[in-house]
Design an enzyme around this catalytic site. Structure first.
Site, PDB file in Angstrom:
ATOM      1  N   GLU A 250     -29.769 -37.267  -9.695  1.00 22.98           N
ATOM      2  CA  GLU A 250     -29.542 -37.867 -11.009  1.00 22.98           C
ATOM      3  C   GLU A 250     -28.083 -37.718 -11.402  1.00 22.98           C
ATOM      4  O   GLU A 250     -27.401 -36.796 -10.950  1.00 22.98           O
ATOM      5  CB  GLU A 250     -30.388 -37.140 -12.075  1.00 22.98           C
ATOM      6  CG  GLU A 250     -31.863 -37.249 -11.852  1.00 22.98           C
ATOM      7  CD  GLU A 250     -32.699 -36.410 -12.834  1.00 22.98           C
ATOM      8  OE1 GLU A 250     -33.919 -36.496 -12.782  1.00 22.98           O
ATOM      9  OE2 GLU A 250     -32.102 -35.662 -13.633  1.00 22.98           O
ATOM     10  N   LYS A 252     -25.257 -36.489 -13.720  1.00 22.69           N
ATOM     11  CA  LYS A 252     -25.141 -35.372 -14.662  1.00 22.69           C
ATOM     12  C   LYS A 252     -24.370 -35.878 -15.880  1.00 22.69           C
ATOM     13  O   LYS A 252     -23.162 -36.085 -15.822  1.00 22.69           O
ATOM     14  CB  LYS A 252     -24.403 -34.206 -14.001  1.00 22.69           C
ATOM     15  CG  LYS A 252     -24.367 -32.953 -14.845  1.00 22.69           C
ATOM     16  CD  LYS A 252     -23.774 -31.800 -14.035  1.00 22.69           C
ATOM     17  CE  LYS A 252     -23.929 -30.464 -14.735  1.00 22.69           C
ATOM     18  NZ  LYS A 252     -23.345 -30.394 -16.045  1.00 22.69           N
ATOM     19  N   PHE A 335     -34.593 -36.415 -19.639  1.00 23.79           N
ATOM     20  CA  PHE A 335     -34.806 -36.355 -18.191  1.00 23.79           C
ATOM     21  C   PHE A 335     -36.037 -35.534 -17.830  1.00 23.79           C
ATOM     22  O   PHE A 335     -36.379 -35.397 -16.676  1.00 23.79           O
ATOM     23  CB  PHE A 335     -33.560 -35.878 -17.438  1.00 23.79           C
ATOM     24  CG  PHE A 335     -32.895 -34.640 -17.977  1.00 23.79           C
ATOM     25  CD1 PHE A 335     -33.518 -33.414 -17.895  1.00 23.79           C
ATOM     26  CD2 PHE A 335     -31.626 -34.712 -18.536  1.00 23.79           C
ATOM     27  CE1 PHE A 335     -32.897 -32.273 -18.366  1.00 23.79           C
ATOM     28  CE2 PHE A 335     -30.989 -33.575 -19.018  1.00 23.79           C
ATOM     29  CZ  PHE A 335     -31.629 -32.352 -18.936  1.00 23.79           C
ATOM     30  N   ARG A 427     -32.552 -20.309 -12.689  1.00 22.43           N
ATOM     31  CA  ARG A 427     -31.411 -20.938 -12.020  1.00 22.43           C
ATOM     32  C   ARG A 427     -31.487 -20.597 -10.527  1.00 22.43           C
ATOM     33  O   ARG A 427     -30.497 -20.279  -9.882  1.00 22.43           O
ATOM     34  CB  ARG A 427     -30.096 -20.431 -12.635  1.00 22.43           C
ATOM     35  CG  ARG A 427     -28.947 -21.440 -12.526  1.00 22.43           C
ATOM     36  CD  ARG A 427     -27.613 -20.800 -12.707  1.00 22.43           C
ATOM     37  NE  ARG A 427     -27.197 -20.558 -14.062  1.00 22.43           N
ATOM     38  CZ  ARG A 427     -26.577 -21.438 -14.839  1.00 22.43           C
ATOM     39  NH1 ARG A 427     -26.308 -22.633 -14.405  1.00 22.43           N
ATOM     40  NH2 ARG A 427     -26.218 -21.107 -16.066  1.00 22.43           N
ATOM     41  N   LYS A 433     -26.557 -28.464  -8.957  1.00 21.57           N
ATOM     42  CA  LYS A 433     -25.567 -29.375  -9.523  1.00 21.57           C
ATOM     43  C   LYS A 433     -24.343 -29.429  -8.618  1.00 21.57           C
ATOM     44  O   LYS A 433     -23.963 -28.426  -8.014  1.00 21.57           O
ATOM     45  CB  LYS A 433     -25.194 -28.984 -10.944  1.00 21.57           C
ATOM     46  CG  LYS A 433     -24.546 -27.639 -11.076  1.00 21.57           C
ATOM     47  CD  LYS A 433     -24.173 -27.325 -12.518  1.00 21.57           C
ATOM     48  CE  LYS A 433     -23.791 -25.864 -12.643  1.00 21.57           C
ATOM     49  NZ  LYS A 433     -23.482 -25.436 -13.992  1.00 21.57           N
TER      50      LYS A 433
HETATM   51  P1  ATP Z   1     -22.370 -27.140 -16.960  1.00 24.23           P
HETATM   52  O1  ATP Z   1     -21.177 -26.613 -17.683  1.00 24.23           O
HETATM   53  O2  ATP Z   1     -22.140 -27.463 -15.531  1.00 24.23           O
HETATM   54  O3  ATP Z   1     -23.073 -28.237 -17.698  1.00 24.23           O
HETATM   55  P2  ATP Z   1     -24.354 -25.297 -17.785  1.00 24.23           P
HETATM   56  O4  ATP Z   1     -24.340 -23.830 -17.474  1.00 24.23           O
HETATM   57  O5  ATP Z   1     -24.140 -25.746 -19.180  1.00 24.23           O
HETATM   58  O6  ATP Z   1     -23.340 -25.944 -16.825  1.00 24.23           O
HETATM   59  P3  ATP Z   1     -26.444 -25.940 -15.972  1.00 24.23           P
HETATM   60  O7  ATP Z   1     -27.880 -25.744 -16.136  1.00 24.23           O
HETATM   61  O8  ATP Z   1     -25.779 -25.099 -14.986  1.00 24.23           O
HETATM   62  O9  ATP Z   1     -25.754 -25.891 -17.390  1.00 24.23           O
HETATM   63  O10 ATP Z   1     -26.194 -27.431 -15.542  1.00 24.23           O
HETATM   64  C1  ATP Z   1     -27.066 -28.406 -15.959  1.00 24.23           C
HETATM   65  C2  ATP Z   1     -26.621 -28.957 -17.296  1.00 24.23           C
HETATM   66  O11 ATP Z   1     -26.223 -30.288 -17.102  1.00 24.23           O
HETATM   67  C3  ATP Z   1     -27.772 -29.013 -18.259  1.00 24.23           C
HETATM   68  O12 ATP Z   1     -27.822 -27.881 -19.083  1.00 24.23           O
HETATM   69  C4  ATP Z   1     -27.535 -30.287 -19.026  1.00 24.23           C
HETATM   70  O13 ATP Z   1     -26.854 -30.010 -20.222  1.00 24.23           O
HETATM   71  C5  ATP Z   1     -26.622 -31.103 -18.159  1.00 24.23           C
HETATM   72  N1  ATP Z   1     -27.229 -32.311 -17.571  1.00 24.23           N
HETATM   73  C6  ATP Z   1     -26.694 -33.537 -17.634  1.00 24.23           C
HETATM   74  N2  ATP Z   1     -27.439 -34.417 -16.983  1.00 24.23           N
HETATM   75  C7  ATP Z   1     -28.501 -33.756 -16.485  1.00 24.23           C
HETATM   76  C8  ATP Z   1     -29.627 -34.134 -15.707  1.00 24.23           C
HETATM   77  N3  ATP Z   1     -29.799 -35.374 -15.293  1.00 24.23           N
HETATM   78  N4  ATP Z   1     -30.524 -33.171 -15.398  1.00 24.23           N
HETATM   79  C9  ATP Z   1     -30.345 -31.895 -15.804  1.00 24.23           C
HETATM   80  N5  ATP Z   1     -29.296 -31.479 -16.524  1.00 24.23           N
HETATM   81  C10 ATP Z   1     -28.371 -32.394 -16.866  1.00 24.23           C
END
Ligand code: ATP
Length: 599
Positions: A250, A252, A335, A427, A433
């Site tokens: 997907e 991001k 999502f 996690r 990601k």
């Molecule tokens: P980052 O700064 O990389 O967003 P994070 O620590 O805030 O990291 P992670 O869970 O590591 O969060 O990365 C996933 C984040 O990406 C989610 O919290 C969400 O906010 C965002 N996101 C965007 N698109 C998607 C998607 N399609 N599926 C899941 N998460 C998504």
């Protein structure tokens, strides 16, 4: 009576934990505190002081270091010009006499307080402290906050006040994880917190620390700690990690993670930090009421802003912008779905949840979208691709998808195991990601346009991309004489910006007459076809500097004359303010590459 535990006892605990080297020691100190010094009725009062960033009973203090500094100065009745006041205000960079604690606000504050407060504890109980902190949070204006701080200062010594400052700033820097705190408190505390995000409820429900608690599922109206993604370095390692699984890739999205809880007429928007963002109500509630077809549900997704002028999602930016945007163009991309009707669905597979999402949400273009493989989102990418989510068959699919999202300036991609259930706060790698590391080297990556490539479609017959070069390092006090081809770049500028650059350079475009005539001699190139732009810039002195950024991880160049190239370069801005000869030189760039461990 509850709340009798003295704050000085907690301060000793903090000092002990802070001083202990091993995590085992830190944990045992905390356990001893709970077993011996803290009454069960005080668990919440105490734990909220240790984990201030998880406490949602109290609103925000609205006090970052700089405001806190002025409030403390006023509370102590100091002149703002005094050496200590300057020290507090300049805590980050140090005042006239730089102390050892520069950069650590609470230590600078404690240094200042030590000179003004006695050594004796004022005997403050944790109940009194929590009451004062409630007042600090609920009073809006600075004078009232100052008066609360003044009360606190009167009732504590410098040591205690140092910890209070850290509590206010919501970081005790104790070197003990939230996980360990929960674990020492009760074996079920972390799980219960993950599905309720309610510290008070956890402390009260698990007051009997020896009684196990039945695992609780998520509930509508209570924020859940989100499932998270594990970062991987590249497509190949992502693919390897999810080997043999059915995988969806997907886009991001670059917005804010928001859980939408719909309970009849009541709607909550919980952020990642389980704050309820009621400012979204105005912009989103109607859309949800009308297009979420069940009475009760929880949607997991990303809150974005839809820009109608460009017909795409806008870059999200700061909170202020969000609040402003709440009045216009808010869009949610759901999502995942976690709850439907009166049942939690997190134990179902992602594939099943996608089906539920399709049934429950009626998508509205640019307002409420769903992200499901090979469909869903109504919105097209700028590259014209309708698809933001697809099932991956092999690593090439992942690579292609990744490349396209970068070209589209999206944040990266998320890969998910379609058989996996949704797990709060996990996690472990069910979601991965992949993001490019943009190297924003600013002036360091200022390159010169040396050629242009025609575009296709709308930009057919017109220059739409550039070949950019780095200078060969000139002799001291001279201008560069040759430029080395470096990379091809087309994305990053708006149409208007691109037109402006092209119009400026048009008089100097010269058609490339390969093989009859090679490129101008002041350009060093290889024979690779990617390097044959349609036009060359007649002379470098007439050209423009572009600042470019890129994913720097894979840059050894086989195509261009420079030893490295950029993988997904994009133009950050046109440097009209920089003359052509200030172009980055090859040697400096190579040094830059070597100094950032990304090669
Ligand atoms: P980052 O700064 O990389 O967003 P994070 O620590 O805030 O990291 P992670 O869970 O590591 O969060 O990365 C996933 C984040 O990406 C989610 O919290 C969400 O906010 C965002 N996101 C965007 N698109 C998607 C998607 N399609 N599926 C899941 N998460 C998504």
């Amino acid at each position: 009576m509850s709340g009798e535990t003295k704050f000085s006892v907690m301060c000793s605990l903090f000092n002990w934990i802070h001083k202990s080297k091993s995590s085992k020691q830190k944990r045992s100190k905390f356990r001893k505190f709970l077993d011996t010094y803290c009454k069960p009725s005080d668990y919440f009062s105490a734990i909220r002081l240790i984990l201030p960033n998880l406490d949602r009973e109290r609103g925000s203090y609205g006090l970052k270091e700089s405001v806190l500094a002025t409030c403390i100065i006023d509370a102590l009745g100091m002149s703002r010009e005094s050496a200590d006041a300057v020290r507090l205000i300049n805590w980050r960079k140090g005042g006239a006499k730089t102390g050892v604690n520069v950069g650590n606000f609470s230590l600078v504050a404690s240094e200042v307080l030590q000179r003004r407060q006695g050594m004796m504890s004022g005997g403050l109980t944790i109940k009194e402290l929590n009451d004062l902190l409630d007042r600090l949070a609920s009073n809006e204006n600075r004078a009232e906050k100052t008066s609360v701080l003044s009360d606190l200062i009167k009732k504590t010594n410098a040591q205690e006040m140092k910890w209070i400052v850290m509590i206010i700033l919501k970081d005790l820097k104790l070197g003990i994880s939230e996980k360990s705190i929960f674990h020492e408190f009760h074996p079920d505390a972390e799980d219960l917190f993950n599905v309720t995000c309610d510290l008070k409820l956890v402390c009260e429900r698990l007051r009997d620390r020896h009684q196990r608690h039945k695992r609780q599922d998520i509930e509508v109206g209570k924020a859940v700690r989100p499932q998270l993604a594990l970062r991987v370095a590249n497509a190949a390692s992502a693919w390897k990690k999810l080997h043999g699984k059915e995988v969806v890739i997907e886009c991001k999205f670059d917005g804010d993670r928001i859980q939408i809880h719909k309970n009849g007429q009541e709607i909550h928007f919980f952020s990642r930090n389980f704050l309820d963002h009621s400012e979204y109500t105005h912009g989103m509630s109607n859309v949800i009421m009308e297009n979420v077809l069940v009475d009760r549900c929880i949607l997991d997704g990303e809150m974005l802003v839809w820009d109608t002028s460009t017909d795409r999602f806008a870059e999200f930016g700061s909170n202020q912008e969000i609040a402003k945007a709440a009045k216009e163009g808010l869009a949610n991309v759901a999502f995942d779905i976690l709850y439907v009707g009166d049942t939690s669905v997190i134990h179902q597979t992602l594939k099943e949840r996608h089906e539920l999402l399709k049934k429950v949400v009626k998508p509205v273009k640019g307002r409420l979208e769903i992200l499901v493989p090979d469909g869903g989102l109504n919105v097209h990418t700028t590259a014209g691709e309708p698809c933001w989510s697809r099932v991956a068959r092999n690593v090439d699919d992942v690579e292609t998808f990744f490349k396209r999202t970068i070209e589209n300036r999206d944040e990266g991609i998320v890969l998910k195991d379609l058989e996996s259930k949704w797990e709060p706060s996990d996690r472990s790698g069910k979601w991965l990601k992949l993001k490019p590391d943009y190297v924003r080297a600013g002036s360091d990556l200022d390159v010169l346009i040396i050629g242009g490539y025609y575009g296709s479609g709308r930009r057919g017959g017109q220059v739409a991309q550039f070949l950019v070069g780095l200078a060969e390092r000139p002799a001291p006090n001279t201008y560069p004489r040759r430029f080395v081809s470096f990379c091809r770049v087309g994305t990053g500028l708006s149409d208007e910006e691109l037109d402006a650059v092209v119009n400026k350079l048009k008089p100097y475009f010269r058609k490339y007459e390969y093989p009859k005539k090679g490129p101008p001699s002041y350009y060093k190139v290889t024979n690779n076809s990617k390097e044959r732009p349609d036009v060359w810039i007649d002379s470098p002195e007439k050209s423009l500097i572009l600042s470019i950024t890129s994913d720097i991880r894979t840059i050894r160049s086989e195509v261009f004359a420079a030893p490295y190239s950029l993988r997904f370069p994009r133009i950050d801005k046109v440097r009209d303010d920089k003359p052509w000869h200030e172009c980055l030189d090859v040697e400096s760039f190579v040094e830059l590459v070597h100094s950032s461990n990304h090669t």
